[in-house]
Design a protein around this motif. Structure first.
Motif, PDB file in Angstrom:
ATOM      1  N   UNK A   1      47.861  24.155  57.062  1.00  0.00           N
ATOM      2  CA  UNK A   1      48.373  25.310  55.871  1.00  0.00           C
ATOM      3  C   UNK A   1      47.616  25.117  54.732  1.00  0.00           C
ATOM      4  N   UNK A   2      46.801  25.899  54.166  1.00  0.00           N
ATOM      5  CA  UNK A   2      45.953  25.886  53.030  1.00  0.00           C
ATOM      6  C   UNK A   2      46.582  26.660  51.723  1.00  0.00           C
ATOM      7  N   UNK A   3      47.220  25.952  50.782  1.00  0.00           N
ATOM      8  CA  UNK A   3      47.985  26.641  49.831  1.00  0.00           C
ATOM      9  C   UNK A   3      46.693  27.278  48.823  1.00  0.00           C
ATOM     10  N   UNK A   4      46.927  28.889  48.974  1.00  0.00           N
ATOM     11  CA  UNK A   4      46.256  29.630  47.948  1.00  0.00           C
ATOM     12  C   UNK A   4      47.047  30.727  47.135  1.00  0.00           C
ATOM     13  N   UNK A   5      47.628  30.008  46.300  1.00  0.00           N
ATOM     14  CA  UNK A   5      48.970  30.962  45.915  1.00  0.00           C
ATOM     15  C   UNK A   5      48.660  31.968  44.703  1.00  0.00           C
ATOM     16  N   UNK A   6      47.318  32.002  43.935  1.00  0.00           N
ATOM     17  CA  UNK A   6      47.196  32.855  43.127  1.00  0.00           C
ATOM     18  C   UNK A   6      48.201  33.369  42.109  1.00  0.00           C
ATOM     19  N   UNK A   7      48.924  32.203  41.779  1.00  0.00           N
ATOM     20  CA  UNK A   7      50.158  32.577  40.894  1.00  0.00           C
ATOM     21  C   UNK A   7      49.696  32.589  39.227  1.00  0.00           C
ATOM     22  N   UNK A   8      48.517  32.152  38.863  1.00  0.00           N
ATOM     23  CA  UNK A   8      47.917  32.429  37.845  1.00  0.00           C
ATOM     24  C   UNK A   8      46.484  32.379  37.813  1.00  0.00           C
ATOM     25  N   UNK A   9      45.862  33.062  36.672  1.00  0.00           N
ATOM     26  CA  UNK A   9      44.321  33.171  36.829  1.00  0.00           C
ATOM     27  C   UNK A   9      43.574  32.110  36.584  1.00  0.00           C
ATOM     28  N   UNK A  10      42.530  31.460  37.424  1.00  0.00           N
ATOM     29  CA  UNK A  10      42.219  30.229  37.267  1.00  0.00           C
ATOM     30  C   UNK A  10      40.643  30.531  36.875  1.00  0.00           C
ATOM     31  N   UNK A  11      40.096  29.363  36.646  1.00  0.00           N
ATOM     32  CA  UNK A  11      38.615  29.466  36.344  1.00  0.00           C
ATOM     33  C   UNK A  11      37.824  29.910  37.313  1.00  0.00           C
ATOM     34  N   UNK A  12      36.795  30.779  37.219  1.00  0.00           N
ATOM     35  CA  UNK A  12      36.073  31.151  38.539  1.00  0.00           C
ATOM     36  C   UNK A  12      36.556  32.522  39.208  1.00  0.00           C
ATOM     37  N   UNK A  13      38.152  32.708  38.918  1.00  0.00           N
ATOM     38  CA  UNK A  13      38.529  33.889  39.640  1.00  0.00           C
ATOM     39  C   UNK A  13      37.736  35.489  39.576  1.00  0.00           C
ATOM     40  N   UNK A  14      37.218  35.666  38.281  1.00  0.00           N
ATOM     41  CA  UNK A  14      36.642  36.827  38.163  1.00  0.00           C
ATOM     42  C   UNK A  14      35.071  36.709  39.246  1.00  0.00           C
ATOM     43  N   UNK A  15      34.670  35.479  39.496  1.00  0.00           N
ATOM     44  CA  UNK A  15      33.490  35.532  40.484  1.00  0.00           C
ATOM     45  C   UNK A  15      33.594  35.850  41.753  1.00  0.00           C
ATOM     46  N   UNK A  16      35.055  35.601  42.190  1.00  0.00           N
ATOM     47  CA  UNK A  16      35.313  35.839  43.579  1.00  0.00           C
ATOM     48  C   UNK A  16      36.146  37.047  43.892  1.00  0.00           C
ATOM     49  N   UNK A  17      36.752  37.473  42.918  1.00  0.00           N
ATOM     50  CA  UNK A  17      37.650  38.715  42.972  1.00  0.00           C
ATOM     51  C   UNK A  17      37.530  39.659  41.707  1.00  0.00           C
ATOM     52  N   UNK A  18      37.161  41.088  41.752  1.00  0.00           N
ATOM     53  CA  UNK A  18      37.246  41.659  40.809  1.00  0.00           C
ATOM     54  C   UNK A  18      38.282  42.774  40.282  1.00  0.00           C
ATOM     55  N   UNK A  19      39.406  42.370  40.919  1.00  0.00           N
ATOM     56  CA  UNK A  19      40.801  43.132  40.852  1.00  0.00           C
ATOM     57  C   UNK A  19      41.567  42.147  39.932  1.00  0.00           C
ATOM     58  N   UNK A  20      42.530  42.961  39.271  1.00  0.00           N
ATOM     59  CA  UNK A  20      43.242  42.182  38.325  1.00  0.00           C
ATOM     60  C   UNK A  20      44.684  41.665  39.284  1.00  0.00           C
ATOM     61  N   UNK A  21      45.010  40.501  39.075  1.00  0.00           N
ATOM     62  CA  UNK A  21      46.140  39.909  39.535  1.00  0.00           C
ATOM     63  C   UNK A  21      47.409  40.302  38.857  1.00  0.00           C
ATOM     64  N   UNK A  22      48.509  40.860  39.642  1.00  0.00           N
ATOM     65  CA  UNK A  22      49.760  40.837  39.153  1.00  0.00           C
ATOM     66  C   UNK A  22      50.851  39.723  39.753  1.00  0.00           C
ATOM     67  N   UNK A  23      51.638  39.468  38.691  1.00  0.00           N
ATOM     68  CA  UNK A  23      52.372  38.277  38.816  1.00  0.00           C
ATOM     69  C   UNK A  23      53.945  38.628  38.597  1.00  0.00           C
ATOM     70  N   UNK A  24      55.030  38.332  39.364  1.00  0.00           N
ATOM     71  CA  UNK A  24      56.075  38.259  39.024  1.00  0.00           C
ATOM     72  C   UNK A  24      56.666  37.298  37.991  1.00  0.00           C
ATOM     73  N   UNK A  25      56.178  36.320  38.165  1.00  0.00           N
ATOM     74  CA  UNK A  25      56.547  34.968  37.393  1.00  0.00           C
ATOM     75  C   UNK A  25      55.363  34.560  36.658  1.00  0.00           C
ATOM     76  N   UNK A  26      55.786  34.231  35.148  1.00  0.00           N
ATOM     77  CA  UNK A  26      54.849  33.425  34.375  1.00  0.00           C
ATOM     78  C   UNK A  26      55.201  31.854  34.239  1.00  0.00           C
ATOM     79  N   UNK A  27      53.947  31.236  34.182  1.00  0.00           N
ATOM     80  CA  UNK A  27      53.896  29.918  34.214  1.00  0.00           C
ATOM     81  C   UNK A  27      53.019  29.344  32.820  1.00  0.00           C
TER      82      UNK A  27
END
Length: 282
Positions: free
Chosen positions: A224-250
């Motif tokens: 199992x590879x954890x790929x949570x996308x629970x926060x915007x991370x460096x390089x995200x814009x290069x791999x996905x051009x959509x906005x992340x929507x989150x229920x929780x803030x960290x």
């Protein structure tokens, strides 16, 4: 045994931070996607050798290369695409893994034959390096739905498959249906969860991806590879051009990563697994 891997660049951009996050969460593998915001496909071989040495010295193994191969328009220059496949395969050899995550091209729904031909050529090229290509279902690529993933399974020899529950939910698929069709035919799993009604990304088990059921259906060894996308991370814009929507803030990427790891482990414990060095057993 269930092994845990993770896209550690979601915890930190720099390699030291990624290693620290993996070790404090007891995760022995990384699915290597980026370091210092630089995508793995852009690494030089000299950089890869230095990173591989540091990872090995810390006892972290590379489970797979989280490459962006195939995450381009179907009308790409395919000869250039094959050159990139060769480069990524050379990097995989340096990192000591035979697994490379790939996709199945954008704007390709009406060009299925071309998709099959391109992926077949890519898989044949990877095999020359002793590597395998593992297709991830992803929104807007050809293999985004269960039906089209099944087409890839039937028509692309040598291609292997990663199952991402949240990505199926994001294109309107039902988790029970995709699990029944594809669980047994998937080589490993990305763990990401999302609430179907709102599109909010959440820790594993709190969304519509039926992660607990996914775990319950595992028989034998799996990763199992954890790929949570629970926060915007460096390089995200290069791999996905959509906005992340989150229920929780960290407060930080590290906190979000730790919460994701804890949620996944809680599901494993609830399924009767116990944590031992190297993985989870029951």
């Amino acid at each position: 045994m269930i092994r845990l891997s993770a896209f550690s660049d979601e915890a930190a951009s720099d390699l030291s931070g990624q290693i620290s996050a993996l070790k404090r969460n007891g995760i022995g593998y990384t699915e290597l996607r980026s370091i210092d915001g630089k995508n793995v496909a852009k690494f030089t071989e000299a950089e890869a050798k230095e990173y591989a040495k540091r990872l090995a010295g810390e006892g972290v193994a590379v489970w797979a290369i989280g490459s962006p191969l195939g995450k381009v328009d179907i009308d790409t220059d395919f000869s250039a695409c094959l050159d990139e496949v060769k480069h990524v395969c050379a990097l995989a050899n340096i990192f000591g893994t035979d697994k490379i995550r790939v996709f199945s091209f954008f704007n390709a729904y009406e060009k299925r034959g071309q998709v099959f031909d391109y992926l077949s050529g890519m898989a044949e090229t990877a095999a020359e390096y002793g590597a395998g290509l593992y297709h991830e279902n992803e929104k807007e690529v050809y293999g985004d739905t269960a039906a089209r993933v099944l087409e890839l399974m039937a028509n692309v020899r040598g291609l292997k498959f990663v199952y991402d529950p949240a990505n199926y939910i994001q294109v309107g698929e039902d988790a029970d249906t995709t699990l029944s069709l594809l669980h047994a035919r998937s080589d490993y799993f990305h763990i990401k969860d999302v609430v179907k009604e709102t599109g909010e990304l959440v820790p594993a088990g709190q969304g519509s991806g039926e992660i607990a059921k996914l775990i319950g259906m595992i028989d034998g060894d799996k990763t199992l590879t954890l790929e949570p996308h629970l926060a915007v991370f460096s390089g995200y814009a290069d791999i996905d051009h959509t906005e992340m929507k989150h229920r929780f803030a960290f407060s930080s990427n590290a906190e979000a990563f730790d919460a994701a790891a804890r949620a996944l482990k809680d599901l494993l414990f609830a399924a009767g697994y116990r944590e031992e060095k190297g993985g989870f057993v029951r």
